[in-house]
Design an enzyme around this catalytic site. Structure first.
Site, mmCIF file in Angstrom:
data_model
loop_
_atom_site.group_PDB
_atom_site.id
_atom_site.type_symbol
_atom_site.label_atom_id
_atom_site.label_comp_id
_atom_site.label_asym_id
_atom_site.label_seq_id
_atom_site.Cartn_x
_atom_site.Cartn_y
_atom_site.Cartn_z
ATOM 1 N N HIS A 1 -3.435 38.921 24.476
ATOM 2 C CA HIS A 1 -3.509 38.642 25.914
ATOM 3 C C HIS A 1 -3.766 37.153 26.154
ATOM 4 O O HIS A 1 -3.097 36.510 26.971
ATOM 5 C CB HIS A 1 -4.660 39.433 26.547
ATOM 6 C CG HIS A 1 -4.359 40.875 26.780
ATOM 7 N ND1 HIS A 1 -3.202 41.319 27.371
ATOM 8 C CD2 HIS A 1 -5.107 41.993 26.531
ATOM 9 C CE1 HIS A 1 -3.234 42.644 27.468
ATOM 10 N NE2 HIS A 1 -4.371 43.072 26.951
ATOM 11 N N HIS B 1 -5.378 42.795 19.874
ATOM 12 C CA HIS B 1 -4.888 43.113 21.219
ATOM 13 C C HIS B 1 -5.386 42.088 22.241
ATOM 14 O O HIS B 1 -4.604 41.566 23.048
ATOM 15 C CB HIS B 1 -5.367 44.524 21.590
ATOM 16 C CG HIS B 1 -5.017 44.973 22.960
ATOM 17 N ND1 HIS B 1 -4.057 45.934 23.205
ATOM 18 C CD2 HIS B 1 -5.503 44.629 24.189
ATOM 19 C CE1 HIS B 1 -3.955 46.139 24.511
ATOM 20 N NE2 HIS B 1 -4.835 45.364 25.122
ATOM 21 N N GLU B 2 -6.678 41.794 22.208
ATOM 22 C CA GLU B 2 -7.243 40.854 23.177
ATOM 23 C C GLU B 2 -6.762 39.422 22.924
ATOM 24 O O GLU B 2 -6.492 38.675 23.868
ATOM 25 C CB GLU B 2 -8.769 40.913 23.136
ATOM 26 C CG GLU B 2 -9.353 42.202 23.683
ATOM 27 C CD GLU B 2 -8.932 42.460 25.118
ATOM 28 O OE1 GLU B 2 -8.814 41.491 25.899
ATOM 29 O OE2 GLU B 2 -8.706 43.623 25.476
#
Length: 232
Positions: free
Chosen positions: A33, A29-30
C-alpha cells in the site's frame, strides 16, 4: 478427548507457523500500500518509516496476532490485518484513480505471494533427494509451510477485496464519491471495524450464518485447490 490430545505439540506448532505466516504476509500487504502511494505521489508512508519489511513496524496486537490465533483455534480460514499504512489522498497525483491503485496494491501483493509460494512448493516437490538429505519429517514440514503460505495469502487477498470498509475492496467505490459523500466515507470507515468483526463472529456463532466463510471457500479455497493441483 483430553485437552492434551486436542492441543498436541504438532497442533500448537502448526498454529504458531500459521500465525507467523499471516503476520509476515500482512506486513508485505501494508508495505505494498505504502509503495503504491509513493509511486502515485504520496510519500506519507515513507515519511512515517513504514516502507519497511520489519514486522515490528506494522504489527497490530489484535489484528496481527490475536485475530489469526483465534481463527486458527476455531479451525476456520485465517485472516488478519496490520496497522494501516498512513497515506494522504490529497497528496496523490490523481486521487480518484490513485486511491483505487493504492487499495488494490495490498491484495495484489498477497496474490503475488501466493503464486511465489506455489512456485517454491513446486520446486520443493521436484527435489526428491531433499527428503533424505534433511529428513522426511523436516521435508514434510517444509511442504506444509509452503502450502500454508499459499492458502494464507489467497485468504488475505480475497478477504481484503470484500467491498466493506475499511477493507481494500471498499475503495473501488471511491471514484464514484465526491465532495461531502467522500468526506463521510472517510469518517465512517474509522468505525467500520466493529461492524466487520460482528459479521465475522456474531453471524456464524449465534445465527449459524457465515457469508464470509462461504465467500472465502468459493474464492480462496477453489483457487488454492487449483494451484496445488497444478504443482503436484
Amino acid at each position: 478427548m483430553t485437552f492434551a490430545s486436542t492441543f498436541s505439540f504438532e497442533r500448537v506448532l502448526s498454529i504458531a507457523v500459521s500465525v507467523v505466516l499471516v503476520m509476515l504476509s500482512a506486513t508485505v500487504h501494508e508495505v505494498a500500500h505504502g509503495w503504491a502511494a509513493l509511486k502515485c505521489g504520496d510519500p506519507t508512508a515513507k515519511e512515517a518509516g513504514r516502507l519497511t519489511l520489519n514486522p515490528a513496524a506494522h504489527i497490530d496486537g489484535f489484528g496481527s496476532l490475536a485475530l489469526p490465533l483465534l481463527m486458527a483455534l476455531m479451525g476456520g480460514p485465517m485472516f488478519a490485518f496490520a496497522k494501516p499504512v498512513p497515506y494522504n489522498p490529497r497528496r496523490l497525483k490523481n486521487p480518484e484513480r490513485d486511491e483505487v491503485i493504492v487499495a488494490l496494491a495490498g491484495p495484489a501483493s498477497n496474490l503475488a505471494q501466493a503464486l511465489l509460494g506455489a512456485a517454491l512448493l513446486a520446486g520443493a516437490l521436484s527435489l526428491d533427494a531433499a527428503a533424505s538429505a534433511v529428513g522426511a519429517s523436516v521435508y514434510i514440514w517444509v511442504l506444509r509451510i509452503l502450502s500454508n503460505y499459499v492458502y494464507v495469502n489467497l485468504t488475505l487477498c480475497f478477504f481484503n477485496l470484500i467491498p466493506f470498509p475499511p477493507l481494500d475492496g471498499s475503495k473501488v467505490v471511491m471514484p464514484f464519491l465526491h465532495g461531502e459523500a467522500r468526506e463521510r466515507y472517510y469518517r465512517v470507515q474509522a468505525y467500520a471495524m466493529p461492524a466487520l468483526i460482528a459479521v465475522l463472529y456474531v453471524l456464524p456463532s449465534f445465527l449459524g450464518i457465515d457469508p464470509v466463510g462461504a465467500y472465502l471457500d468459493l474464492t480462496a479455497g477453489n483457487l488454492y485447490d487449483l494451484l496445488i493441483m497444478a504443482v503436484m
